[in-house]
Design a protein around this motif. Structure first.
Motif, short mmCIF file in Angstrom:
data_model
loop_
_atom_site.label_atom_id
_atom_site.label_comp_id
_atom_site.label_asym_id
_atom_site.label_seq_id
_atom_site.Cartn_x
_atom_site.Cartn_y
_atom_site.Cartn_z
N LEU A 274 0.83 -1.21 0.00
CA LEU A 274 0.00 0.00 0.00
C LEU A 274 0.87 1.26 0.00
O LEU A 274 0.57 2.24 -0.70
N LEU A 275 1.96 1.22 0.77
CA LEU A 275 2.87 2.37 0.84
C LEU A 275 3.52 2.65 -0.52
O LEU A 275 3.59 3.82 -0.95
N LEU A 276 3.97 1.61 -1.20
CA LEU A 276 4.56 1.79 -2.53
C LEU A 276 3.52 2.26 -3.54
O LEU A 276 3.83 3.07 -4.42
N LYS A 277 2.29 1.75 -3.41
CA LYS A 277 1.20 2.18 -4.29
C LYS A 277 0.95 3.68 -4.16
O LYS A 277 0.69 4.37 -5.15
N GLN A 278 1.02 4.18 -2.92
CA GLN A 278 0.81 5.60 -2.69
C GLN A 278 1.85 6.45 -3.40
O GLN A 278 1.55 7.53 -3.91
N LEU A 279 3.09 5.96 -3.43
CA LEU A 279 4.17 6.70 -4.09
C LEU A 279 4.03 6.69 -5.61
O LEU A 279 4.42 7.63 -6.28
N VAL A 280 3.48 5.60 -6.14
CA VAL A 280 3.30 5.50 -7.59
C VAL A 280 2.10 6.34 -8.04
O VAL A 280 2.11 6.94 -9.11
N THR A 281 1.06 6.38 -7.20
CA THR A 281 -0.15 7.14 -7.53
C THR A 281 0.13 8.63 -7.44
O THR A 281 0.73 9.09 -6.47
N MET A 282 -0.29 9.38 -8.45
CA MET A 282 -0.04 10.82 -8.49
C MET A 282 -1.10 11.55 -7.65
O MET A 282 -1.97 12.26 -8.17
N GLU A 283 -1.02 11.36 -6.36
CA GLU A 283 -1.89 12.04 -5.41
C GLU A 283 -1.06 12.55 -4.25
O GLU A 283 -0.05 11.93 -3.88
N HIS A 324 7.67 14.15 -3.36
CA HIS A 324 6.61 13.47 -4.12
C HIS A 324 5.41 14.41 -4.29
O HIS A 324 4.85 14.52 -5.39
N ASN A 325 5.04 15.09 -3.22
CA ASN A 325 3.88 15.99 -3.27
C ASN A 325 4.12 17.17 -4.22
O ASN A 325 3.20 17.58 -4.94
N ILE A 326 5.34 17.70 -4.23
CA ILE A 326 5.66 18.80 -5.14
C ILE A 326 5.56 18.34 -6.59
O ILE A 326 5.05 19.05 -7.47
N LEU A 327 6.05 17.11 -6.87
CA LEU A 327 5.96 16.55 -8.23
C LEU A 327 4.50 16.37 -8.65
O LEU A 327 4.14 16.59 -9.81
N VAL A 328 3.66 15.94 -7.71
CA VAL A 328 2.22 15.77 -7.99
C VAL A 328 1.60 17.12 -8.33
O VAL A 328 0.83 17.25 -9.30
N VAL A 329 1.91 18.14 -7.53
CA VAL A 329 1.36 19.49 -7.76
C VAL A 329 1.81 20.01 -9.12
O VAL A 329 1.02 20.60 -9.87
N SER A 330 3.08 19.78 -9.48
CA SER A 330 3.59 20.26 -10.77
C SER A 330 2.92 19.55 -11.94
O SER A 330 2.85 20.10 -13.05
N ARG A 331 2.41 18.34 -11.69
CA ARG A 331 1.71 17.60 -12.75
C ARG A 331 0.33 18.21 -13.04
O ARG A 331 -0.11 18.23 -14.20
N TYR A 332 -0.34 18.71 -12.00
CA TYR A 332 -1.71 19.19 -12.15
C TYR A 332 -1.82 20.71 -12.30
O TYR A 332 -2.84 21.21 -12.74
N TYR A 333 -0.80 21.45 -11.88
CA TYR A 333 -0.84 22.91 -11.96
C TYR A 333 0.26 23.42 -12.87
O TYR A 333 1.40 22.94 -12.83
N SER A 334 -0.08 24.43 -13.68
CA SER A 334 0.96 25.14 -14.43
C SER A 334 1.41 26.37 -13.65
O SER A 334 2.58 26.76 -13.71
#
Length: 422
Positions: A274-283, A324-334
């Motif tokens: 579950l922990l690894l899944k969280q890292l793979v999921t872009m959330e 990880h969270n910064i990478l997720v934010v950069s994926r969804y926000y310009s």
């Protein structure tokens, strides 16, 4: 006899002399005879070899440590510089180094071992060479000489452990060196592989190189004896998961993460899956909730295989979650305000800016911060060539659409005219 070239007779003579000294327990005389016999004019190589091998059997029979060290030193001086007894000399130095280590003189033991370059010994068995070099690496790590440990470890190629030892050995051709059989106490190739990667884990642990530690555990995980024992591979797989999470984000880490998630054995430890899944999921991952859920598992690693994950592991874990969270934010926000970014990361504005700047410097992310306006822009700035190319592509698409539209209009017109004629 030695002048007549009588090899068998000379060998018997020197070994009998040593045997008589040994039976009389006259260790001083034994040492003297070894030196005298080796210095005889025209002494045969075979006789010296037989003499050294015979005397080596007496080392374990010595009454005390001082006598043992004296005998080893005598044999070392006799075999020094003689290529035909280089293997015996290497074994003698290994025994002397072990005695020094037991006395607490680790630096002296390491210096003794480093004098011997076994990788140049053609007649020494491969497993014995690897075991000797690994002992050199271990002593360097014990004395905290990490630079020399790395240099010595590079003498062993990891590919040597993947060679199939079950294949029949080729018969040596005429003129080739005859490889001696290794002693009975030398581990097998797979056992040496395990020892090698455990030593490399110690080296990389000193540098906090989490990705390399993970790769070492991955190699241990692939050893058949570990894969067949659930009590072993579960502990190794736990370490792989932890060090994957602690490793900075890069293509190699991402590849290992995905390959580990595909492992069916991961279902035996669902919390880590579950922990690894969280890292793979872009959330976005909430640090407080994740730490509360996995704090006990993190603390329990101290009592398991390999011990603690490191003094900085808890800080690094938080750092990786923020990245990880910064990478997720950069994926969804310009574009996003610093205040909103800090809210998403559960940090202050200053901390969010600090972490973002570190990622930009390490080239893990492309971003620009407008500090007066408090806005972060994640868009990549295009150069003039890229802008012109994008315009050209857009014009080409537009012309294609115009052409298709004209074709459709012409088609409808023809159909309409045909209907009127009817």
């Amino acid at each position: 006899m030695r002048f007549a070239g009588d090899v068998a007779g000379t060998k018997k003579a020197v070994t009998d002399i040593l045997q008589l000294c040994f039976e009389a327990k006259d260790w001083k005389s034994l040492n003297e005879q070894i030196v005298n016999l080796s210095k005889k004019r025209g002494q045969l190589k075979q006789a010296v070899t037989a003499m050294v091998q015979q005397a080596m059997q007496y080392i374990d029979e010595t009454p005390d440590v001082e006598t043992r060290i004296e005998l080893i030193k005598t044999l070392n001086s006799v075999s020094a510089g003689k290529i035909y007894v280089e293997i015996e000399r290497a074994r003698l130095i290994k025994k002397l180094a072990k005695i020094k280590e037991e006395q607490g003189l680790i630096a002296e033991a390491a210096d003794l071992m480093q004098e011997v370059a076994v990788e140049t010994f053609g007649a020494m068995a491969k497993t014995e060479k690897i075991a000797f070099i690994l002992e050199q690496v271990r002593l360097c790590l014990d004395r905290q000489d990490y630079v020399r440990a790395q240099i010595l470890s590079r003498k062993i190629s990891p590919r040597v452990f993947d060679i199939d030892s079950s294949k029949e050995k080729k018969k040596p051709k005429e003129g080739d060196n005859v490889v001696e059989e290794p002693p009975a106490d030398i581990p097998s190739l797979l056992e040496l592989k395990h020892i090698y990667y455990e030593l490399m884990i110690r080296y990389y642990f000193h540098n906090n190189d989490y990705l390399e530690i993970c790769r070492c555990y991955k190699a241990i995980y692939e050893i058949p004896s570990v894969r067949e024992n659930p009590s072993q591979w579960i502990l190794v797989l736990r370490k792989i998961c932890w060090y994957l999470i602690l490793a900075p984000h890069d293509p190699m880490q991402s590849s290992l993460l995905n390959s580990t998630l595909e492992d069916k054995n991961l279902s035996e430890i669902p919390k880590f899956r579950l922990l690894l899944k969280q890292l793979v999921t872009m959330e976005v991952i909430q640090w407080t909730s994740l730490w509360n859920a996995y704090k006990d598992e993190f603390e329990n690693e101290k009592n398991m295989l390999g011990g603690s994950l490191g003094d900085k592991a808890a800080e690094d874990l938080k750092q990786r979650i923020i990245e990880h969270n910064i990478l997720v934010v950069s994926r969804y926000y310009s574009r996003i305000t610093l205040k909103r970014l800090a809210e998403l990361l559960c940090l202050t504005v200053e901390e969010a800016e600090k972490h973002l700047s570190e990622m930009v410097v390490s080239k893990a992310l492309v971003a620009k911060i407008d500090r007066p306006m408090g806005i972060v822009c994640f868009q990549v700035v295009k150069d003039s060539n890229e802008i012109l190319n994008s315009w050209a592509v857009n014009l080409e698409k537009l012309l294609d659409l115009v052409e298709k539209s004209c074709h459709q209009i012409h088609k409808e017109t023809m159909v309409h005219k045909a209907a009127l004629k009817v």
